[in-house]
Motif scaffolding. Sequence first.
Motif, mmCIF file in Angstrom:
data_model
loop_
_atom_site.group_PDB
_atom_site.id
_atom_site.type_symbol
_atom_site.label_atom_id
_atom_site.label_comp_id
_atom_site.label_asym_id
_atom_site.label_seq_id
_atom_site.Cartn_x
_atom_site.Cartn_y
_atom_site.Cartn_z
ATOM 1 N N HIS A 26 2.594 2.863 5.299
ATOM 2 C CA HIS A 26 1.250 2.924 5.205
ATOM 3 C C HIS A 26 0.850 4.146 6.427
ATOM 4 O O HIS A 26 1.513 4.184 7.564
ATOM 5 C CB HIS A 26 0.433 1.549 5.724
ATOM 6 C CG HIS A 26 0.744 0.767 4.659
ATOM 7 N ND1 HIS A 26 0.026 0.371 3.448
ATOM 8 C CD2 HIS A 26 1.751 -0.355 4.499
ATOM 9 C CE1 HIS A 26 0.528 -0.412 2.806
ATOM 10 N NE2 HIS A 26 1.698 -1.069 3.397
ATOM 11 N N ASP A 31 -4.006 0.757 6.822
ATOM 12 C CA ASP A 31 -3.691 0.270 8.121
ATOM 13 C C ASP A 31 -2.453 0.822 8.949
ATOM 14 O O ASP A 31 -1.997 -0.041 9.836
ATOM 15 C CB ASP A 31 -3.867 -1.316 7.853
ATOM 16 C CG ASP A 31 -2.731 -1.664 6.969
ATOM 17 O OD1 ASP A 31 -2.019 -0.908 6.277
ATOM 18 O OD2 ASP A 31 -2.814 -3.149 6.931
ATOM 19 N N HIS A 56 -3.110 0.885 1.246
ATOM 20 C CA HIS A 56 -3.581 -0.058 0.413
ATOM 21 C C HIS A 56 -4.743 0.369 -0.296
ATOM 22 O O HIS A 56 -5.575 0.906 0.373
ATOM 23 C CB HIS A 56 -4.033 -1.225 1.388
ATOM 24 C CG HIS A 56 -2.850 -1.802 2.171
ATOM 25 N ND1 HIS A 56 -2.037 -3.153 1.772
ATOM 26 C CD2 HIS A 56 -2.434 -1.736 3.591
ATOM 27 C CE1 HIS A 56 -1.672 -3.264 2.506
ATOM 28 N NE2 HIS A 56 -1.824 -2.885 3.837
ATOM 29 N N SER A 152 -4.920 -5.892 9.940
ATOM 30 C CA SER A 152 -4.230 -5.467 10.912
ATOM 31 C C SER A 152 -5.329 -4.675 11.874
ATOM 32 O O SER A 152 -4.736 -4.668 12.990
ATOM 33 C CB SER A 152 -3.551 -4.318 10.376
ATOM 34 O OG SER A 152 -3.071 -4.494 8.887
ATOM 35 N N HIS A 267 4.321 0.317 9.233
ATOM 36 C CA HIS A 267 2.928 0.708 9.410
ATOM 37 C C HIS A 267 2.696 1.476 10.926
ATOM 38 O O HIS A 267 1.786 2.271 11.032
ATOM 39 C CB HIS A 267 2.174 -0.595 9.687
ATOM 40 C CG HIS A 267 1.838 -1.345 8.584
ATOM 41 N ND1 HIS A 267 2.741 -2.040 7.694
ATOM 42 C CD2 HIS A 267 0.610 -1.486 7.950
ATOM 43 C CE1 HIS A 267 2.200 -2.562 6.532
ATOM 44 N NE2 HIS A 267 0.861 -2.343 6.799
HETATM 45 MN MN MN Z 1 -0.778 -3.346 5.655
#
Ligand code: MN
Length: 298
Positions: A26, A31, A56, A152, A267
């Motif tokens: 991501h 996020d 996402h 998040s 992330h």
């Molecule tokens: Mn996520």
Amino acid sequence: MNALPTPPSSLSPIAPSQYNADLHCHSVVSDGTLTPEALAARAHANGVELWALTDHDEIGGQHRAAAAAKALGLPYLTGVEISVSFLHKTIHIVGLGFDPDDAILLQGLRQTRGGRDQRARDMAEGLAQVGIHGAFEGALKYAGNPDLIARSHFARFLVENKICKDTNEVFRKYLTDGKPGFVPHRWATLKDAVRWITGAGGVAVIAHPARYQFSANEEYALLTEFKGHGGQGMEVVTGSHTVAESVQYADIAREFDLAASRGSDFHCPNESRIDLGKLPFLSGNLTPVWDLLQHRIQ
Ligand code: MN
Ligand code: AMP
Ligand code: MN
Ligand code: MN
């Protein structure tokens, strides 16, 4: 007595596929905390040989990710992670190798993102009731894309304000089912998510299946319905699975004749358990999902 027969080949150790594909992560477009360019550089530096950015419900980072990968000579597949409601839970379906300009996919994702804003306001209200104020504005500060305000971002706000020591604790105490900041939400249907991906020429993959804690019957329903709609892959090695879960889902992928994917779900450098490209390899007796996507690699 006769000598013991040699064991069948299925019992001999299986060499893993040594290919360092990382097909789940991501950026600031959803996020994550790094830009698509910074992720491409990190994947390349970590030895990734095939990469996909899977924000996402949003593919606004795809052209940037593909261009950055190309400049580094890093093979790239387009990616997305779609939020889906299935049997009263939220599950995630990863799409790989689709056309990022497909109009039906773009419209479906736009529709899926709609509602995050109201949900975030409702989450903030739940948190205010337990004495945590200003969470909507606080989370928004972390959301590069306000349409994609996610749990998040709330977690980062609560950690910054020393309400919890890390994001894991925030999820456990505040953001999961039954906790004050949790708001149930209707996402895309499984059928729509799979069809948007396959309709755009991509392959649909069930993300981190061990996370959902479905019963055996529920999981059977997920796998059969997913395949019925045209889904072809499942994540086996992911940052969300323990080694035992990867072994378990490798068996399930074979049983259901699903191709296997591998992705860190990276992330953020100080939040994610596993860095880009640092996962165990896929077992050699699985069909890697990239075998189905050779023609889509850029
Ligand atoms: Mn996520
Ligand atoms: P949302 O789409 O707003 O429901 O947020 C889901 C996101 O929260 C996931 O994509 C993860 O990045 C993160 N997440 C979910 N569960 C956890 C957890 N237990 N610990 C840390 N992050 C989590
Ligand atoms: Mn996910
Ligand atoms: Mn993810």
